[in-house]
Design an enzyme around this catalytic site. Structure first.
Site, mmCIF file in Angstrom:
data_model
loop_
_atom_site.group_PDB
_atom_site.id
_atom_site.type_symbol
_atom_site.label_atom_id
_atom_site.label_comp_id
_atom_site.label_asym_id
_atom_site.label_seq_id
_atom_site.Cartn_x
_atom_site.Cartn_y
_atom_site.Cartn_z
ATOM 1 N N TYR A 449 24.154 77.182 98.098
ATOM 2 C CA TYR A 449 24.003 76.139 97.080
ATOM 3 C C TYR A 449 23.518 76.750 95.763
ATOM 4 C CZ TYR A 449 22.936 71.719 94.835
ATOM 5 O OH TYR A 449 22.922 70.656 93.957
ATOM 6 N N SER A 530 29.105 70.369 95.601
ATOM 7 C CA SER A 530 28.492 70.046 94.311
ATOM 8 C C SER A 530 28.282 71.337 93.525
ATOM 9 C CB SER A 530 27.169 69.305 94.515
ATOM 10 O OG SER A 530 27.369 68.039 95.030
ATOM 11 N N ASP A 645 33.998 59.370 93.302
ATOM 12 C CA ASP A 645 32.885 60.271 93.011
ATOM 13 C C ASP A 645 32.499 60.122 91.543
ATOM 14 O OD1 ASP A 645 31.058 62.266 92.690
ATOM 15 O OD2 ASP A 645 32.217 63.802 93.728
ATOM 16 N N HIS A 687 30.536 61.000 96.286
ATOM 17 C CA HIS A 687 30.095 62.391 96.260
ATOM 18 C C HIS A 687 29.686 62.920 97.627
ATOM 19 C CE1 HIS A 687 29.002 65.911 94.003
ATOM 20 N NE2 HIS A 687 27.781 65.907 94.472
#
Length: 717
Positions: A449, A530, A645, A687
């Protein structure tokens, strides 16, 4: 008669707890009774039997013999296709009412409904255009605070969640039960700063409104408060009608006092005794600390209750059992839970927990019992109940998840520290079968991430355990810079001008897995969502030769224009099912124009040059030309997005898909790019939050089926 040893005015009396919300009405005369504390032993929790589309909310009156849970709200009954999800819940002080937020098709827009708990009766009024909002009841149960945006003007209405314009002019309101939303009290707005966002919470004693003001997505906020006991006519006195057609119209708002009026640190309320408040903060403490201040002397009365640790990050603090506080630390990406004295900060107890993740600490200051969730790579999920009413804490299992047929003794989870390009040691977890041979033959999934101060900690994943058990897959998570694993300094080392560190860290983790013999490039798949989708896309641009497969979920791909689209709560995209019995908790990070504090903005020349160097959309190259080797091509790639999203709008993934397919294939007669570049677009989804179990399973099957196919991983019974 004995004499007094000291003058009367020098005595210091104990501070007895008061509950100012307890007021009786005798024939029209209100009589306060602040020392008659009400005790409510109703417990609320979520549960999922395993394959239900969404978790179900239950309530239970105490834990005495014969106490049974009762279904309170089943979001699965709200839509036939599971597209309506429960996004927020808040129970009134005396468990009389439940306010809850519903979202459709995964959008961040929320509609608040109100239920009378005793008979599950729905009140007629709903609250619309709610976004980035807490729900906080006043102790008199007359209503609650929430946040919203102005309703779109006529002709501007669209399918909520599909819009791409930015959201501005956030406002804080108070809603009185039994009234229409148009009658809600406007508590605060700031037309001069349209990008500010506001959320409020009521202090534990019911006296104060604490308002948090946020702007970007850095862990900083302003903090104002309002003493409701000083409102002569209460909140009703601010019920003046607003000119709804003019969002800039003047309105009399609540008299908030500015305790912190700069964006240089984060402050989160923990507890208060009258005017003495305790906060969790990173003010001059990148790894966080606990501080205390007296509102009567806000300039000179700040002092540290728990000092910043040299190495460990103070993740959370919850007041409990009168004068105790539960604190959780992150130590080398592993959780440590302590019981400390709230007044002095002194350590009292260290709770015995395994290596893993602690989440959803649920505690009230008036209770000696609290709950917390736990999971790890090999532990599906446990909710513990801890009693501090005895000399030593008593911990027992409240609920536990059992996965039939899963034998954790067949697997091993270990942590290594990998040297990045600049020598920084990057922690990485590796989960594999105990009898694995390091011959480079195994498929491997590497997840990362690296952004927004988010820590990625050990958590159980059914889908990934299936990969390890039936595909012989090695599972790995790299805790790269940009996250919060070592505090704000670790975060800053992977943001703005230093964003390349994230990609270098992730590439170094991949190289380690290959060099040690866990896998080989043709067998290595990278995955992220993301900000992690950006990570994956940037890494395949920079090192296409190192990976055999890439799964990029809802990624930020156009780094030059991202600030022009929407604004959404930027959560870590959870790509696995962590726990199906959870207590209510919430944490998130904003998106859209708010990301500029994390990435920078292309409208500033210096920052444009940061962004253009790694923006996935603008760095697609033909690797056989770039690296001078005809056999090098992009790995097999799946870009995943969803039509609703409104955090990272679908155009990011769709533009990158079109660009990759054009540059690598359709613009050439005979392209060396034979690995597929495809997309998966989910309908009636956003999302990631609020997806039904069916959609979660279907997507996992699609992406990991794709991975298994291109890595030539075969099913093992």
């Amino acid at each position: 008669m004995g004499s007094l040893p000291l003058p009367l005015n020098q005595y210091s009396y104990p501070n007895a707890r008061r509950d100012n919300s307890v007021v009786d009405d005798f024939h029209g005369i209100t009589i306060p009774d602040p020392y008659r504390w009400r005790s409510h032993n109703t417990y609320f929790y979520f549960h999922n039997s395993g394959l239900q589309p969404h978790n179900v909310l239950y309530m239970q009156n105490g834990f005495h013999a014969g106490a049974q849970p009762h279904l309170l709200l089943d979001p699965n009954a709200l839509s036939p296709d599971g597209s309506v999800s429960l996004t927020a819940v808040s129970v009134s002080q005396h468990a009389d009412f439940l306010a809850y937020g519903l979202s459709s098709s995964g959008t961040d827009w929320v509609t608040i409904n109100i239920m009378r708990i005793q008979d599950k009766h729905l009140l007629p009024h709903t609250l619309s255009w709610v976004k980035f909002s807490s729900i906080s009841w006043t102790h008199d149960t007359k209503g609650f605070f929430y946040s919203r945006y102005p309703a779109p003007k006529e002709g501007q209405l669209v399918d909520a969640g599909t819009e791409t314009n930015t959201n501005l002019y956030h406002e804080l309101y108070y809603h009185f039960l039994g009234t229409d939303q148009s009658q809600d009290i406007l508590c605060w707005r700031d037309p001069q700063n349209p990008e500010y966002r506001f959320r409020a919470s009521v202090s534990d004693d019911g006296r104060y409104i604490i308002m948090y003001i946020e702007q970007g997505c850095d862990p900083v906020n302003k903090l104002y408060y309002c003493d409701m006991s000083e409102l002569t006519n209460g909140l009703q006195g601010f019920g003046n009608k607003q000119e709804e057609e003019d969002p800039h119209a003047h309105a009399t708002m609540l008299p908030f006092v500015k305790l912190v009026d700069t964006f240089d640190a984060q402050f989160q309320y923990v507890a208060n005794d009258d005017t003495v408040f305790t906060f969790l903060t990173n003010k001059n403490a990148p790894k966080y600390k606990l501080v205390r201040v007296d509102l009567k002397e806000p300039i000179n009365s700040w002092f540290d209750v728990i000092h910043e640790s040299e190495r460990d990050v103070l993740e959370s603090a919850c007041a409990v059992n009168g004068n105790q506080v539960i604190v959780s630390y992150l130590s080398d990406v592993k959780y440590v839970v302590q019981v400390r004295d709230l007044e002095t900060g002194c350590l009292q107890h260290l709770l015995p927990i395994d290596i893993g993740t602690v989440n959803g600490i649920s505690a009230r200051r008036q209770d000696s019992i609290f709950f917390f969730g736990f999971s790890s790579f090999l532990s599906p999920g446990i909710v513990y109940q801890c009693d501090l009413g005895t000399q030593a804490p008593v911990i027992k299992i409240f609920r536990e998840i059992v996965v039939p047929g899963f034998d954790r003794s067949q697997f091993h989870a270990n942590q290594v520290f990998v040297a990045s390009k600049d020598g920084t040691k990057i922690p990485m977890f590796i989960v594999a079968r105990k009898d694995i041979s390091l011959d480079g033959s195994h498929p491997c999934l590497l997840y990362g991430y690296g952004g927004f101060n988010v820590s990625v900690t050990p958590c159980f994943s059914v889908s990934r355990i299936v990969l390890a058990r039936h595909l012989g897959c090695v599972l790995s998570i790299a805790n790269i810079r940009g996250g919060g694993e070592y505090g704000e300094e670790w975060h800053k080392a992977g943001s703005l001008a230093k964003k390349q560190n994230c990609f270098d860290d992730f590439i170094s983790a991949a190289e380690y897995l290959v060099s040690v013999g866990y896998t080989q490039p043709a067998k290595l798949c990278i995955e992220g969502g993301s900000n992690g989708g950006l990570l994956v896309a940037a890494c395949i641009n920079q090192r296409p030769d190192l990976f055999g497969c890439a799964l990029a979920h809802v990624g930020v791909m156009d780094m030059l224009r991202f600030h022009k689209f929407t604004i959404g709560l930027f959560r870590v995209l959870v790509l696995y099912i962590c726990i199906t019995i959870t207590f209510i908790s919430d944490r998130g990070y904003y998106s859209g124009h708010a990301w500029t504090s994390e990435f920078g903005c292309s409208e500033k020349e210096e920052e444009f040059h940061w962004l253009i160097k790694y923006s996935p959309l603008h760095n697609v190259r033909r690797p056989w030309e770039e690296f001078g080797g005809g056999s090098i091509q992009y790995p097999s790639t799946m870009l995943l997005t969803a039509d609703h999203d409104d955090r990272v709008v679908p155009l990011h993934s769709l533009k990158l898909l079109a660009t990759m397919q054009y540059v690598l294939s359709t613009s050439m007669k005979q392209s060396p790019q034979t690995n597929p570049i495809i997309a998966r677009i989910e309908c009636k989804a956003g999302h990631g939050a609020g997806r039904s179990m069916q959609k979660i399973i279907e997507e996992a099957a699609d992406r990991y089926g794709f991975m298994a196919k291109v890595l030539e991983a075969h099913w093992i019974e």
